[in-house]
Design an enzyme around this catalytic site. Structure first.
Site, mmCIF file in Angstrom:
data_model
loop_
_atom_site.group_PDB
_atom_site.id
_atom_site.type_symbol
_atom_site.label_atom_id
_atom_site.label_comp_id
_atom_site.label_asym_id
_atom_site.label_seq_id
_atom_site.Cartn_x
_atom_site.Cartn_y
_atom_site.Cartn_z
ATOM 1 N N ARG A 52 34.215 38.149 -32.104
ATOM 2 C CA ARG A 52 34.724 36.782 -32.153
ATOM 3 C C ARG A 52 34.754 36.175 -33.542
ATOM 4 O O ARG A 52 35.756 35.617 -33.971
ATOM 5 C CB ARG A 52 33.838 35.841 -31.308
ATOM 6 C CG ARG A 52 34.274 35.630 -29.916
ATOM 7 C CD ARG A 52 33.039 35.334 -29.090
ATOM 8 N NE ARG A 52 32.162 36.487 -29.199
ATOM 9 C CZ ARG A 52 32.260 37.544 -28.401
ATOM 10 N NH1 ARG A 52 33.108 37.570 -27.439
ATOM 11 N NH2 ARG A 52 31.468 38.595 -28.574
ATOM 12 N N THR A 53 33.620 36.252 -34.221
ATOM 13 C CA THR A 53 33.533 35.485 -35.462
ATOM 14 C C THR A 53 34.553 35.997 -36.476
ATOM 15 O O THR A 53 35.322 35.230 -37.051
ATOM 16 C CB THR A 53 32.101 35.542 -36.032
ATOM 17 O OG1 THR A 53 31.219 35.103 -35.007
ATOM 18 C CG2 THR A 53 31.951 34.644 -37.232
ATOM 19 N N LYS A 81 26.591 52.223 -51.704
ATOM 20 C CA LYS A 81 26.230 52.899 -52.969
ATOM 21 C C LYS A 81 25.144 52.126 -53.701
ATOM 22 O O LYS A 81 24.719 52.513 -54.784
ATOM 23 C CB LYS A 81 27.454 52.988 -53.890
ATOM 24 C CG LYS A 81 28.646 53.728 -53.341
ATOM 25 C CD LYS A 81 29.761 53.707 -54.395
ATOM 26 C CE LYS A 81 31.063 54.235 -53.850
ATOM 27 N NZ LYS A 81 32.175 53.973 -54.800
ATOM 28 N N ARG A 102 29.139 37.779 -43.128
ATOM 29 C CA ARG A 102 28.044 37.985 -42.169
ATOM 30 C C ARG A 102 27.158 39.087 -42.720
ATOM 31 O O ARG A 102 27.660 40.114 -43.204
ATOM 32 C CB ARG A 102 28.583 38.381 -40.797
ATOM 33 C CG ARG A 102 27.487 38.844 -39.853
ATOM 34 C CD ARG A 102 27.970 38.987 -38.444
ATOM 35 N NE ARG A 102 28.191 37.692 -37.827
ATOM 36 C CZ ARG A 102 28.450 37.531 -36.531
ATOM 37 N NH1 ARG A 102 28.529 38.576 -35.745
ATOM 38 N NH2 ARG A 102 28.640 36.324 -36.025
ATOM 39 N N HIS A 130 23.803 30.174 -38.195
ATOM 40 C CA HIS A 130 25.185 30.529 -37.863
ATOM 41 C C HIS A 130 25.977 29.213 -37.782
ATOM 42 O O HIS A 130 26.382 28.780 -36.704
ATOM 43 C CB HIS A 130 25.200 31.275 -36.530
ATOM 44 C CG HIS A 130 26.472 31.998 -36.222
ATOM 45 N ND1 HIS A 130 27.648 31.792 -36.927
ATOM 46 C CD2 HIS A 130 26.756 32.922 -35.264
ATOM 47 C CE1 HIS A 130 28.592 32.565 -36.402
ATOM 48 N NE2 HIS A 130 28.076 33.264 -35.400
HETATM 49 C C1 NCD Z 1 26.370 35.169 -31.922
HETATM 50 C C2 NCD Z 1 25.823 35.710 -33.226
HETATM 51 O O1 NCD Z 1 26.427 36.569 -33.856
HETATM 52 O O2 NCD Z 1 24.767 35.206 -33.603
HETATM 53 N N1 NCD Z 1 27.672 35.611 -31.684
HETATM 54 C C3 NCD Z 1 28.707 34.874 -32.175
HETATM 55 O O3 NCD Z 1 28.943 34.829 -33.358
HETATM 56 N N2 NCD Z 1 29.410 34.162 -31.307
HETATM 57 C C4 NCD Z 1 25.491 35.354 -30.762
HETATM 58 C C5 NCD Z 1 24.965 36.718 -30.456
HETATM 59 O O4 NCD Z 1 25.306 37.705 -31.110
HETATM 60 O O5 NCD Z 1 24.195 36.805 -29.513
#
Ligand code: NCD
Length: 308
Positions: A52-53, A81, A102, A130
Protein backbone atom coordinates in the site's frame (compact mmCIF):
# COMPACT_ATOMS: atom_id res chain seq x y z
CA UNK A 1 14.24 25.82 2.72
CA UNK A 2 13.23 22.20 2.25
CA UNK A 3 10.68 20.81 4.63
CA UNK A 4 10.36 17.08 5.42
CA UNK A 5 7.80 14.94 7.25
CA UNK A 6 9.54 12.61 9.68
CA UNK A 7 7.23 12.77 12.71
CA UNK A 8 3.55 13.72 12.54
CA UNK A 9 4.28 16.44 15.13
CA UNK A 10 6.49 18.17 12.51
CA UNK A 11 3.21 19.62 11.22
CA UNK A 12 0.98 21.91 13.26
CA UNK A 13 -2.72 21.14 13.69
CA UNK A 14 -3.43 24.05 11.32
CA UNK A 15 -1.18 22.50 8.66
CA UNK A 16 -2.95 19.17 9.06
CA UNK A 17 -6.28 20.97 8.71
CA UNK A 18 -5.01 22.49 5.47
CA UNK A 19 -3.93 19.07 4.18
CA UNK A 20 -7.37 17.64 5.04
CA UNK A 21 -9.03 20.52 3.18
CA UNK A 22 -6.78 20.00 0.13
CA UNK A 23 -7.51 16.26 0.22
CA UNK A 24 -11.25 16.87 0.25
CA UNK A 25 -10.88 19.27 -2.68
CA UNK A 26 -8.84 16.64 -4.53
CA UNK A 27 -11.65 14.13 -4.02
CA UNK A 28 -14.21 16.65 -5.32
CA UNK A 29 -12.16 17.86 -8.27
CA UNK A 30 -9.22 15.56 -9.14
CA UNK A 31 -8.74 17.12 -12.59
CA UNK A 32 -7.73 20.41 -11.00
CA UNK A 33 -4.59 18.70 -9.66
CA UNK A 34 -3.82 16.43 -12.61
CA UNK A 35 -0.81 18.41 -13.82
CA UNK A 36 0.42 20.28 -10.79
CA UNK A 37 3.57 18.17 -10.35
CA UNK A 38 4.41 17.89 -14.04
CA UNK A 39 8.11 17.10 -14.66
CA UNK A 40 8.67 16.45 -10.95
CA UNK A 41 10.00 13.11 -9.74
CA UNK A 42 9.25 11.17 -6.59
CA UNK A 43 11.84 8.61 -5.47
CA UNK A 44 10.46 5.73 -3.41
CA UNK A 45 13.28 4.19 -1.37
CA UNK A 46 11.82 1.12 0.30
CA UNK A 47 14.27 -0.87 2.40
CA UNK A 48 11.37 -2.88 3.89
CA UNK A 49 8.37 -4.67 2.33
CA UNK A 50 5.30 -2.66 1.39
CA UNK A 51 2.30 -2.88 -0.91
CA UNK A 52 0.00 0.00 0.00
CA UNK A 53 2.41 2.64 1.12
CA UNK A 54 4.78 2.44 -1.85
CA UNK A 55 2.11 1.98 -4.49
CA UNK A 56 -0.11 4.69 -3.05
CA UNK A 57 2.82 7.13 -3.06
CA UNK A 58 3.46 6.19 -6.67
CA UNK A 59 -0.21 6.44 -7.66
CA UNK A 60 -0.41 9.78 -5.84
CA UNK A 61 2.53 11.24 -7.77
CA UNK A 62 1.23 9.93 -11.10
CA UNK A 63 -2.19 11.45 -10.40
CA UNK A 64 -0.44 14.79 -9.82
CA UNK A 65 1.16 14.54 -13.26
CA UNK A 66 4.63 13.69 -11.94
CA UNK A 67 6.73 10.59 -12.38
CA UNK A 68 8.33 8.02 -10.12
CA UNK A 69 11.68 6.27 -9.70
CA UNK A 70 12.82 4.01 -6.90
CA UNK A 71 13.36 0.55 -5.51
CA UNK A 72 11.38 -1.85 -3.39
CA UNK A 73 14.13 -4.27 -2.46
CA UNK A 74 17.27 -2.90 -0.86
CA UNK A 75 19.12 -6.16 -1.64
CA UNK A 76 19.57 -4.86 -5.19
CA UNK A 77 20.94 -1.47 -4.16
CA UNK A 78 24.27 -0.09 -2.98
CA UNK A 79 23.13 -0.32 0.63
CA UNK A 80 23.93 -4.03 0.29
CA UNK A 81 27.50 -2.92 -0.53
CA UNK A 82 27.57 -0.86 2.65
CA UNK A 83 26.50 2.57 1.44
CA UNK A 84 25.19 4.78 4.25
CA UNK A 85 21.65 6.19 4.33
CA UNK A 86 23.15 9.71 4.21
CA UNK A 87 25.11 9.00 1.05
CA UNK A 88 22.09 7.37 -0.60
CA UNK A 89 20.01 10.46 0.26
CA UNK A 90 22.62 12.80 -1.21
CA UNK A 91 22.78 10.74 -4.40
CA UNK A 92 19.00 10.58 -4.83
CA UNK A 93 18.82 14.35 -4.31
CA UNK A 94 20.55 14.63 -7.72
CA UNK A 95 17.89 12.51 -9.42
CA UNK A 96 14.55 13.38 -7.84
CA UNK A 97 12.56 16.26 -6.29
CA UNK A 98 11.17 14.41 -3.27
CA UNK A 99 11.87 11.15 -1.43
CA UNK A 100 9.54 8.70 0.34
CA UNK A 101 11.64 6.35 2.46
CA UNK A 102 10.78 3.24 4.44
CA UNK A 103 13.51 1.67 6.54
CA UNK A 104 13.70 -1.02 9.24
CA UNK A 105 15.94 1.18 11.41
CA UNK A 106 14.26 3.78 13.60
CA UNK A 107 15.50 7.24 12.69
CA UNK A 108 16.83 6.35 9.21
CA UNK A 109 14.47 8.77 7.39
CA UNK A 110 15.60 11.56 9.75
CA UNK A 111 19.23 10.82 8.88
CA UNK A 112 18.26 10.92 5.20
CA UNK A 113 16.41 14.24 5.65
CA UNK A 114 19.47 15.79 7.29
CA UNK A 115 21.66 14.78 4.36
CA UNK A 116 19.26 15.32 1.43
CA UNK A 117 18.74 18.60 -0.36
CA UNK A 118 15.14 17.64 -1.22
CA UNK A 119 12.15 16.88 1.06
CA UNK A 120 12.09 13.44 2.70
CA UNK A 121 8.91 11.71 3.79
CA UNK A 122 9.08 9.00 6.45
CA UNK A 123 7.09 6.09 5.01
CA UNK A 124 7.66 3.99 8.16
CA UNK A 125 10.81 3.60 10.29
CA UNK A 126 11.07 0.33 12.20
CA UNK A 127 8.67 0.09 15.13
CA UNK A 128 8.78 3.86 15.58
CA UNK A 129 6.61 6.09 13.39
CA UNK A 130 4.45 6.11 10.28
CA UNK A 131 3.20 9.68 9.85
CA UNK A 132 1.64 9.30 6.40
CA UNK A 133 -0.54 6.43 7.60
CA UNK A 134 -1.63 8.84 10.33
CA UNK A 135 -2.62 11.43 7.72
CA UNK A 136 -4.76 8.73 6.08
CA UNK A 137 -6.23 7.76 9.46
CA UNK A 138 -7.10 11.38 10.30
CA UNK A 139 -8.86 11.87 6.97
CA UNK A 140 -10.77 8.62 7.55
CA UNK A 141 -11.91 9.64 11.04
CA UNK A 142 -12.84 13.10 9.77
CA UNK A 143 -14.84 11.77 6.81
CA UNK A 144 -16.55 9.00 8.79
CA UNK A 145 -17.28 10.89 12.01
CA UNK A 146 -17.38 14.45 10.75
CA UNK A 147 -14.86 15.48 13.43
CA UNK A 148 -11.47 14.61 14.94
CA UNK A 149 -12.40 15.50 18.52
CA UNK A 150 -14.75 14.31 21.25
CA UNK A 151 -14.58 10.58 20.68
CA UNK A 152 -13.25 7.38 22.21
CA UNK A 153 -10.77 5.30 20.25
CA UNK A 154 -9.62 1.77 21.09
CA UNK A 155 -6.23 0.64 19.80
CA UNK A 156 -6.10 -3.14 19.70
CA UNK A 157 -3.30 -5.65 19.08
CA UNK A 158 0.42 -4.95 18.84
CA UNK A 159 0.75 -1.56 20.49
CA UNK A 160 4.43 -2.13 21.23
CA UNK A 161 5.78 -2.45 17.70
CA UNK A 162 2.84 -0.95 15.78
CA UNK A 163 4.30 2.28 14.41
CA UNK A 164 0.94 3.39 13.00
CA UNK A 165 -0.42 3.37 16.56
CA UNK A 166 2.44 5.50 17.91
CA UNK A 167 2.00 8.14 15.22
CA UNK A 168 -1.79 8.27 15.45
CA UNK A 169 -1.68 8.63 19.24
CA UNK A 170 0.78 11.52 18.83
CA UNK A 171 -1.49 13.23 16.34
CA UNK A 172 -4.66 12.75 18.40
CA UNK A 173 -2.98 14.18 21.51
CA UNK A 174 -3.55 17.64 20.04
CA UNK A 175 -7.32 17.34 19.56
CA UNK A 176 -9.96 18.03 22.22
CA UNK A 177 -11.43 15.31 24.38
CA UNK A 178 -10.08 12.20 22.67
CA UNK A 179 -10.22 9.28 25.09
CA UNK A 180 -7.80 6.43 24.39
CA UNK A 181 -8.33 2.77 25.30
CA UNK A 182 -5.27 0.55 24.85
CA UNK A 183 -6.17 -3.11 24.29
CA UNK A 184 -3.25 -5.53 24.08
CA UNK A 185 -1.59 -8.56 25.63
CA UNK A 186 0.82 -7.58 28.43
CA UNK A 187 3.83 -8.30 26.22
CA UNK A 188 2.63 -5.92 23.51
CA UNK A 189 1.65 -2.89 25.58
CA UNK A 190 2.23 0.64 24.32
CA UNK A 191 5.89 1.62 24.97
CA UNK A 192 6.37 3.71 28.10
CA UNK A 193 8.03 6.51 26.10
CA UNK A 194 4.77 7.03 24.17
CA UNK A 195 2.76 6.98 27.39
CA UNK A 196 5.08 9.44 29.11
CA UNK A 197 5.97 11.80 26.27
CA UNK A 198 2.59 11.89 24.55
CA UNK A 199 -0.30 10.71 26.72
CA UNK A 200 0.84 11.91 30.15
CA UNK A 201 2.42 15.10 28.88
CA UNK A 202 -0.81 16.15 27.18
CA UNK A 203 -3.09 14.94 29.97
CA UNK A 204 -4.81 12.46 27.68
CA UNK A 205 -7.18 10.15 29.48
CA UNK A 206 -6.29 6.52 28.79
CA UNK A 207 -7.05 3.03 30.03
CA UNK A 208 -5.09 -0.18 29.47
CA UNK A 209 -6.87 -3.51 29.23
CA UNK A 210 -6.54 -6.96 27.73
CA UNK A 211 -10.28 -7.36 27.20
CA UNK A 212 -11.61 -6.06 23.88
CA UNK A 213 -15.21 -7.17 24.38
CA UNK A 214 -15.49 -5.46 27.76
CA UNK A 215 -14.69 -2.03 26.28
CA UNK A 216 -16.43 -2.49 22.93
CA UNK A 217 -19.64 -0.57 23.87
CA UNK A 218 -17.62 2.57 24.68
CA UNK A 219 -15.81 2.80 21.35
CA UNK A 220 -16.49 5.27 18.53
CA UNK A 221 -13.41 4.10 16.64
CA UNK A 222 -11.70 0.70 16.86
CA UNK A 223 -8.17 0.63 15.43
CA UNK A 224 -7.11 -3.01 14.91
CA UNK A 225 -3.46 -3.87 14.22
CA UNK A 226 -1.41 -6.83 13.04
CA UNK A 227 1.11 -8.41 15.41
CA UNK A 228 4.38 -7.21 13.85
CA UNK A 229 6.09 -10.53 13.13
CA UNK A 230 9.22 -8.90 11.69
CA UNK A 231 10.02 -7.11 14.96
CA UNK A 232 10.05 -10.25 17.14
CA UNK A 233 13.29 -11.76 18.36
CA UNK A 234 11.93 -15.29 18.43
CA UNK A 235 9.21 -17.05 16.49
CA UNK A 236 7.80 -18.80 19.54
CA UNK A 237 6.67 -15.50 21.06
CA UNK A 238 5.15 -14.42 17.76
CA UNK A 239 3.22 -17.66 17.38
CA UNK A 240 1.90 -17.40 20.92
CA UNK A 241 0.72 -13.80 20.48
CA UNK A 242 -0.29 -13.52 16.84
CA UNK A 243 -3.95 -14.43 17.26
CA UNK A 244 -4.52 -12.57 20.54
CA UNK A 245 -7.42 -10.64 19.02
CA UNK A 246 -9.63 -11.70 16.17
CA UNK A 247 -12.57 -9.43 15.49
CA UNK A 248 -15.65 -11.42 14.51
CA UNK A 249 -19.28 -10.33 13.88
CA UNK A 250 -20.19 -11.88 17.22
CA UNK A 251 -17.69 -9.66 19.07
CA UNK A 252 -19.37 -6.63 17.52
CA UNK A 253 -22.74 -7.54 19.02
CA UNK A 254 -22.48 -4.89 21.74
CA UNK A 255 -20.64 -2.28 19.62
CA UNK A 256 -22.08 1.10 18.68
CA UNK A 257 -24.07 1.16 15.46
CA UNK A 258 -21.82 3.92 14.10
CA UNK A 259 -18.52 2.39 15.21
CA UNK A 260 -15.71 3.06 12.72
CA UNK A 261 -13.51 -0.06 12.37
CA UNK A 262 -10.05 0.79 11.12
CA UNK A 263 -6.89 -1.20 10.31
CA UNK A 264 -3.79 0.11 8.51
CA UNK A 265 -3.53 -3.23 6.68
CA UNK A 266 -2.10 -5.71 5.82
CA UNK A 267 -4.55 -7.84 7.77
CA UNK A 268 -3.49 -11.33 8.81
CA UNK A 269 -6.16 -12.77 11.11
CA UNK A 270 -7.19 -9.76 13.17
CA UNK A 271 -10.45 -9.06 11.38
CA UNK A 272 -12.68 -11.80 10.09
CA UNK A 273 -13.54 -11.33 6.41
CA UNK A 274 -17.17 -11.71 7.49
CA UNK A 275 -16.91 -8.10 8.73
CA UNK A 276 -15.83 -6.66 5.38
CA UNK A 277 -19.42 -6.04 4.26
CA UNK A 278 -20.45 -4.47 7.56
CA UNK A 279 -21.04 -0.73 6.98
CA UNK A 280 -18.81 -0.06 9.98
CA UNK A 281 -15.75 -1.56 8.23
CA UNK A 282 -13.62 1.41 7.15
CA UNK A 283 -10.25 -0.24 6.41
CA UNK A 284 -10.57 -0.23 2.64
CA UNK A 285 -11.74 3.38 2.76
CA UNK A 286 -8.50 4.11 4.65
CA UNK A 287 -6.54 2.78 1.66
CA UNK A 288 -8.24 5.26 -0.65
CA UNK A 289 -7.84 8.10 1.84
CA UNK A 290 -4.13 7.32 2.14
CA UNK A 291 -3.56 7.92 -1.55
CA UNK A 292 -5.39 11.24 -1.40
CA UNK A 293 -3.51 12.45 1.69
CA UNK A 294 -0.20 11.47 0.07
CA UNK A 295 -1.17 13.57 -2.95
CA UNK A 296 -1.89 16.54 -0.68
CA UNK A 297 1.37 15.97 1.19
CA UNK A 298 3.58 15.73 -1.92
CA UNK A 299 1.99 18.93 -3.22
CA UNK A 300 2.58 20.78 0.06
CA UNK A 301 6.22 19.74 0.40
CA UNK A 302 7.11 20.46 -3.23
CA UNK A 303 5.47 23.91 -2.94
CA UNK A 304 7.36 24.68 0.27
CA UNK A 305 10.62 23.53 -1.31
CA UNK A 306 9.99 25.99 -4.13
CA UNK A 307 10.06 23.20 -6.73
CA UNK A 308 6.59 23.99 -8.04
C1 NCD B 1 1.55 -0.68 8.34
C2 NCD B 1 3.04 -0.49 8.49
O1 NCD B 1 3.80 -0.69 7.54
O2 NCD B 1 3.42 -0.11 9.59
N1 NCD B 1 1.18 -0.88 7.01
C3 NCD B 1 0.90 0.21 6.24
O3 NCD B 1 1.77 0.97 5.88
N2 NCD B 1 -0.37 0.44 5.96
C4 NCD B 1 0.96 -1.68 9.25
C5 NCD B 1 1.55 -3.05 9.30
O4 NCD B 1 2.47 -3.39 8.55
O5 NCD B 1 1.06 -3.82 10.11
Amino acid sequence: MKRSLIDILDFSVEEIDELLATAKDMIADPDKYAECCKRKKLATLFFEPSTRTRLSFEAAMLELGGSVIGFSDAANTSSSKGESVSDTAKVISCYADIIAMRHPKEGAPLVAANAASIPVINAGDGGHNHPTQTLADLLTIDREKGRIDNFTIGFCGDLKFGRTVHSLISALSRYENVKVILISPHELKLPSYVKKDILDKNNIEYVETTDLEAVMPELDVLYMTRVQKERFFNEEDYLRLKDSYILTPQKLSNAKSDLCIMHPLPRVNEISVAIDDDPRACYFKQVYNAKIMRKALILKLLKEAGSI
